[in-house]
Scaffold this motif. Structure first.
Motif, PDB file in Angstrom:
ATOM      1  N   ILE A  21      -1.104   4.428   8.694  1.00 62.58           N
ATOM      2  CA  ILE A  21      -1.802   4.008   9.911  1.00 62.58           C
ATOM      3  C   ILE A  21      -2.470   2.664   9.679  1.00 62.58           C
ATOM      4  O   ILE A  21      -3.189   2.474   8.688  1.00 62.58           O
ATOM      5  N   ASP A  22      -2.187   1.747  10.599  1.00 61.09           N
ATOM      6  CA  ASP A  22      -2.831   0.430  10.587  1.00 61.09           C
ATOM      7  C   ASP A  22      -3.882   0.389  11.687  1.00 61.09           C
ATOM      8  O   ASP A  22      -3.695   0.977  12.758  1.00 61.09           O
ATOM      9  N   SER A  23      -4.977  -0.323  11.415  1.00 55.85           N
ATOM     10  CA  SER A  23      -6.033  -0.487  12.405  1.00 55.85           C
ATOM     11  C   SER A  23      -6.342  -1.961  12.626  1.00 55.85           C
ATOM     12  O   SER A  23      -6.364  -2.739  11.675  1.00 55.85           O
ATOM     13  N   TYR A  78      -0.113  -6.060  -1.057  1.00 58.61           N
ATOM     14  CA  TYR A  78      -0.156  -5.652   0.349  1.00 58.61           C
ATOM     15  C   TYR A  78       0.992  -6.317   1.085  1.00 58.61           C
ATOM     16  O   TYR A  78       1.275  -7.488   0.870  1.00 58.61           O
ATOM     17  N   ILE A  79       1.668  -5.542   1.940  1.00 57.88           N
ATOM     18  CA  ILE A  79       2.756  -6.076   2.765  1.00 57.88           C
ATOM     19  C   ILE A  79       2.239  -6.187   4.201  1.00 57.88           C
ATOM     20  O   ILE A  79       1.962  -5.168   4.842  1.00 57.88           O
ATOM     21  N   ALA A  80       2.084  -7.409   4.691  1.00 62.38           N
ATOM     22  CA  ALA A  80       1.586  -7.617   6.052  1.00 62.38           C
ATOM     23  C   ALA A  80       2.699  -7.362   7.060  1.00 62.38           C
ATOM     24  O   ALA A  80       3.813  -7.871   6.912  1.00 62.38           O
ATOM     25  N   CYS A  81       2.381  -6.536   8.055  1.00 66.26           N
ATOM     26  CA  CYS A  81       3.348  -6.269   9.127  1.00 66.26           C
ATOM     27  C   CYS A  81       2.963  -6.998  10.397  1.00 66.26           C
ATOM     28  O   CYS A  81       3.807  -7.361  11.191  1.00 66.26           O
ATOM     29  N   SER A  82       1.667  -7.188  10.597  1.00 70.41           N
ATOM     30  CA  SER A  82       1.181  -7.827  11.820  1.00 70.41           C
ATOM     31  C   SER A  82      -0.110  -8.566  11.501  1.00 70.41           C
ATOM     32  O   SER A  82      -0.937  -8.069  10.728  1.00 70.41           O
ATOM     33  N   ILE A 102       0.853  -1.191   0.000  1.00 69.98           N
ATOM     34  CA  ILE A 102       0.000   0.000   0.000  1.00 69.98           C
ATOM     35  C   ILE A 102       0.894   1.249   0.000  1.00 69.98           C
ATOM     36  O   ILE A 102       0.666   2.192  -0.767  1.00 69.98           O
ATOM     37  N   CYS A 103       1.936   1.225   0.835  1.00 74.47           N
ATOM     38  CA  CYS A 103       2.832   2.382   0.941  1.00 74.47           C
ATOM     39  C   CYS A 103       3.537   2.656  -0.382  1.00 74.47           C
ATOM     40  O   CYS A 103       3.585   3.807  -0.839  1.00 74.47           O
ATOM     41  N   GLY A 104       4.095   1.609  -0.978  1.00 71.51           N
ATOM     42  CA  GLY A 104       4.811   1.778  -2.246  1.00 71.51           C
ATOM     43  C   GLY A 104       3.912   2.263  -3.371  1.00 71.51           C
ATOM     44  O   GLY A 104       4.360   2.986  -4.266  1.00 71.51           O
ATOM     45  N   ALA A 144      -7.165  -3.123   8.668  1.00 73.41           N
ATOM     46  CA  ALA A 144      -7.376  -2.014   7.740  1.00 73.41           C
ATOM     47  C   ALA A 144      -6.176  -1.080   7.784  1.00 73.41           C
ATOM     48  O   ALA A 144      -5.376  -1.111   8.729  1.00 73.41           O
ATOM     49  N   GLU A 145      -6.054  -0.246   6.737  1.00 73.02           N
ATOM     50  CA  GLU A 145      -4.896   0.646   6.651  1.00 73.02           C
ATOM     51  C   GLU A 145      -5.287   1.923   5.919  1.00 73.02           C
ATOM     52  O   GLU A 145      -6.147   1.894   5.019  1.00 73.02           O
ATOM     53  N   ILE A 146      -4.645   3.028   6.284  1.00 77.52           N
ATOM     54  CA  ILE A 146      -4.782   4.281   5.524  1.00 77.52           C
ATOM     55  C   ILE A 146      -3.392   4.883   5.351  1.00 77.52           C
ATOM     56  O   ILE A 146      -2.599   4.900   6.301  1.00 77.52           O
TER      57      ILE A 146
HETATM   58  N1  SME Z   1       1.148  -2.587   5.121  1.00 76.86           N
HETATM   59  C1  SME Z   1       2.082  -1.696   4.484  1.00 76.86           C
HETATM   60  C2  SME Z   1       3.485  -1.953   4.950  1.00 76.86           C
HETATM   61  C3  SME Z   1       3.883  -1.121   6.104  1.00 76.86           C
HETATM   62  S1  SME Z   1       3.237  -1.713   7.587  1.00 76.86           S
HETATM   63  O1  SME Z   1       1.764  -1.431   7.559  1.00 76.86           O
HETATM   64  C4  SME Z   1       3.881  -0.892   8.885  1.00 76.86           C
HETATM   65  C5  SME Z   1       1.995  -1.848   2.982  1.00 76.86           C
HETATM   66  O2  SME Z   1       1.310  -2.732   2.476  1.00 76.86           O
HETATM   67  O3  SME Z   1       2.660  -1.062   2.285  1.00 76.86           O
END
Ligand code: SME
Length: 137
Positions: free
Chosen positions: A110-112, A83-87, A61-63, A92-94
């Motif tokens: 931000i992760d939720s 999507y890159i899973a961190c936890s 999501i960030c990239g 959800a994420e923004i």
């Molecule tokens: N989920 C993010 C990676 C960063 S972590 O949320 C801290 C992503 O898919 O880019």
């Protein structure tokens, strides 16, 4: 003694205030473009430590936000293929980009742990936070 907070200390304070005041903001951090490389580097954050300290442009999501220059609201991370899973607890994420002189130089992420928690109010609020961050860099 005289003390002026550094930029990283101020960014960490912003993460702390957001994480501790919004119940559905469970991981709050900043990623910034890493010099002239096509990648993001993790900056100050609050929440579970992540292995993803470097994220190539386009990945996760960030990239994707590094390339699109647009907010990315993800109501359900399990429905995303890039999507890159961190936890495992994240639902959800923004991600909202930070612009300096019109250039996308980083983002707040931000992760939720709550499913589908983010509204347009969060987007407008985080856009405001990002303009404030841009002015302190
Ligand atoms: N989920 C993010 C990676 C960063 S972590 O949320 C801290 C992503 O898919 O880019």
């Amino acid at each position: 003694s005289e003390h002026t907070a550094t930029v990283d200390e101020r960014l960490l304070s912003i993460c702390e205030v957001l994480e501790s005041n919004v119940p559905y903001y469970n991981w709050v951090g900043f990623y910034f473009r890493n010099g002239d490389k096509e990648e993001l580097k993790l900056g100050p954050y609050v929440g579970a430590p992540t292995d993803h300290t470097i994220i190539p442009f386009g990945k996760g999501i960030c990239g994707q936000v590094a390339v699109s220059n647009q907010n990315f609201v993800v109501p359900d991370v399990s429905a995303q293929d890039n999507y890159i899973a961190c936890s495992m607890t994240v639902k959800a994420e923004i991600v909202v980009p930070i612009f300096v002189n019109g250039e996308n130089i980083g983002q707040i992420d931000i992760d939720s742990n709550t499913p589908d928690p983010f509204s347009e109010e969060d987007e407008r609020f985080l856009e405001f936070v990002c303009t404030q961050v841009a002015s302190l860099l």
